[in-house]
Structure formats: C-alpha cells, structure tokens
Enzyme design. Structure first.
Site, PDB file in Angstrom:
ATOM      1  CG  ASP A 146     -30.043 -36.825 -22.640  1.00  0.00           C
ATOM      2  OD1 ASP A 146     -30.926 -36.307 -23.371  1.00  0.00           O
ATOM      3  OD2 ASP A 146     -28.912 -36.309 -22.473  1.00  0.00           O
ATOM      4  CB  SER A 147     -35.861 -35.929 -22.913  1.00  0.00           C
ATOM      5  OG  SER A 147     -36.223 -37.086 -23.655  1.00  0.00           O
ATOM      6  CG  ASP A 155     -29.796 -39.132 -26.211  1.00  0.00           C
ATOM      7  OD1 ASP A 155     -28.935 -38.854 -27.070  1.00  0.00           O
ATOM      8  OD2 ASP A 155     -30.640 -38.315 -25.797  1.00  0.00           O
ATOM      9  CE  LYS A 189     -30.675 -37.464 -29.469  1.00  0.00           C
ATOM     10  NZ  LYS A 189     -29.939 -36.508 -28.618  1.00  0.00           N
ATOM     11  CD  GLU A 209     -27.375 -33.197 -26.106  1.00  0.00           C
ATOM     12  OE1 GLU A 209     -26.724 -32.267 -25.556  1.00  0.00           O
ATOM     13  OE2 GLU A 209     -28.463 -33.604 -25.670  1.00  0.00           O
ATOM     14  CD  GLU A 259     -33.432 -29.966 -28.495  1.00  0.00           C
ATOM     15  OE1 GLU A 259     -32.764 -31.017 -28.525  1.00  0.00           O
ATOM     16  OE2 GLU A 259     -34.097 -29.592 -27.506  1.00  0.00           O
TER      17      GLU A 259
END
Ligand code: KIV
Length: 277
Positions: free
Chosen positions: A46-47, A85, A115, A117, A184
C-alpha cells in the site's frame, strides 16, 4: 508454464539459510522486470499510496486500488511469489470484512498471499484467514498504517518495554499461522532476536542485516525520487537523473524537428500493379 514460488519454497529458504529477496511493484512493466531479475517475492504494497498516488501516507489507499494494482502485477510474474497488501481499514471491522478483502486480493488480484499490519491485535484475523486457506504475511514494528498513533514514521522497539512488545507481537503473528513476517523500522538487535525466536522467515526493511530476507520499495532502490532518502534505503541506481535526461533529449529533438526521423516514419503502401496475364 508459470512456476511461482510458494509458501513451501519460502519456508524452505529459511530452513536452508538462503536469504529471501522481496521488492515492491505496482504495475506490469516493473513486475516483469523484477521477476526477470530473479527476486523471490513481489509485494504490491500500500506504499503505492505514496509512490504511485503521491499521498503523504498510505491511509487513502482503498481495497479497489489494491485489487487493481495486484492484478496488473500478477500478469508480469512468472517466478516470484505475489503478496497483496491489505489496506487501512480493510479488515479491522470484522472477520467477514477481512475474508472479503483477502478473498478479493486472491480471486481478482491473483495474489498468492496477503499481508496485514499488526501484532497481537491482528492475531485473531490472521488465524481466521489462515484457516480459510489464505496464506498471510505479518508485519510488525513500524506499521505505516498506524502513522498517527505512532506520531510519525518512527523506528519502533527502541526502549526495553517497546522491544518486548514487538517480540510478543511477532510471536503472536507466528502462532496465529502467518507463514512469513515483515519487520519494519526496528533496531538491529530486536529484529535479530525476533528472527531467532520465530520459525517463519522474517523479511526486514530498516531492520538490519540479521533478518532472513530484505524488502525495499522498488522506486527507492532504483532512485526514482532523489529527494527521498531515508537511512535504510540503498539506491542501486539514480533513475530520476536517467529519466530526466532521456525526456529532455526527446523534448529537444521534437522541438528541433530531429524526431521522428525517416527510420521512425511510414511510407505509403506501394500500389499493386494489376497483372495482365
Ligand atoms: O507497503 C509496502 O510497500 C510495505 C513494505 C515497505 C514492507 O509494507
């Protein structure tokens, strides 16, 4: 026939002490190139909210955006494992919501895993997805979707209490069934301890050299935005300069009437001469 790396291949890499290479991609062109270069995993992160859409953080990215870009990337991969993501607020409301989001990333986006978070708090969701047959990559430490809660993009786990919490988060994610874990923005020793404690591969970004693999955002490693250079990024190229120079040369040639030349132009098709006999 495509032979994309599977969760089993990636687990075996940790067992064999082989380092895992992951990069991000957001479109077919980059996917094709990083796949040909031989990376093991491609993350449609999602960057993309920051490096494709131009936002200051990843929060505006929607599930539709992620599905669209994951599908584009999927068409460019033959060998690398594809991770999609889960964007901000695409899974926190309920297990149903999480199943729906992850299901779309696999069904429509053609990702092989998702993925998400979060540490201890994300564990029940990870467990539910895994029991539905959806492979999950965890992500702990600096979790960019919590930028406001963290007070900015800051390295996590610097105090003893914080470090212990991140280790608990990592263990909870592994116990919930994740097959891989992104670390991260962590001090080197904290990431090393997690890598030692968990049996699943860890992939670090800003987490030092002792992870089982590394991930970088493709536009960072290629130097496509030279005004952005956090400490953890190593640039392997400065494509910003290369691209600027190429487009400037093109502009000059158009303005001076040099491009297009004869070799880039078409002739009329010669008329067929009617046969007499
Ligand atoms: O969104 C992303 O690209 C990521 C990586 C930096 C790990 O989460």
């Amino acid at each position: 026939m495509n032979r994309r790396k599977t969760v089993l291949d990636l687990r075996k890499m940790k067992a064999d002490n082989e380092r895992i290479v992951m990069v991000t991609a957001y479109d077919w062109t980059m996917a094709r190139l990083v796949d040909q270069a031989g990376v093991d995993m491609v993350l449609v992160g999602d960057s993309l909210g920051m490096v494709v859409q131009g936002h200051d953080d990843t929060l505006p990215v929607t599930l539709d955006h992620m599905v669209y870009h994951t599908r584009c990337v999927s068409r460019g991969l033959e060998n690398a494992h594809l991770v999609g993501d889960m964007p901000f607020m695409s899974w926190q409301r309920s297990t149903d919501q999480a199943m729906h989001a992850a299901g779309r990333l696999l069904q429509e986006g053609r990702a092989q895993s998702v993925k998400l978070e979060g540490g201890e708090a994300a564990a029940p969701t990870i467990r539910a997805l895994v029991s539905a047959g959806i492979p999950v990559v965890g992500h702990v430490g600096l979790t960019p979707q919590s930028v406001h809660a963290m007070g900015g993009f800051r390295v996590q786990g610097r105090t003893e209490a914080q470090a212990e919490q991140v280790v608990r988060d990592a263990v909870a994610v592994e116990e919930a069934g994740a097959f891989c874990l992104v670390l991260e923005g962590l001090p080197t020793d904290v990431a090393a301890e997690i890598t030692h404690r968990v049996s699943i591969p860890t992939v670090g970004i800003g987490a030092g050299p002792h992870c089982d693999g590394q991930v970088l955002v493709s536009t960072d490693l290629l130097g496509m935005n030279l005004s952005f250079k956090p400490k953890f990024v190593k640039r392997y190229e400065t494509l910003e300069d290369t691209i600027l120079q190429a487009v400037q040369r093109y502009s000059t040639e158009v303005r001076e009437g040099v491009f297009p030349g004869k070799e880039h132009s078409f002739n009329r098709r010669p008329r067929k001469v009617a046969k007499l006999y």
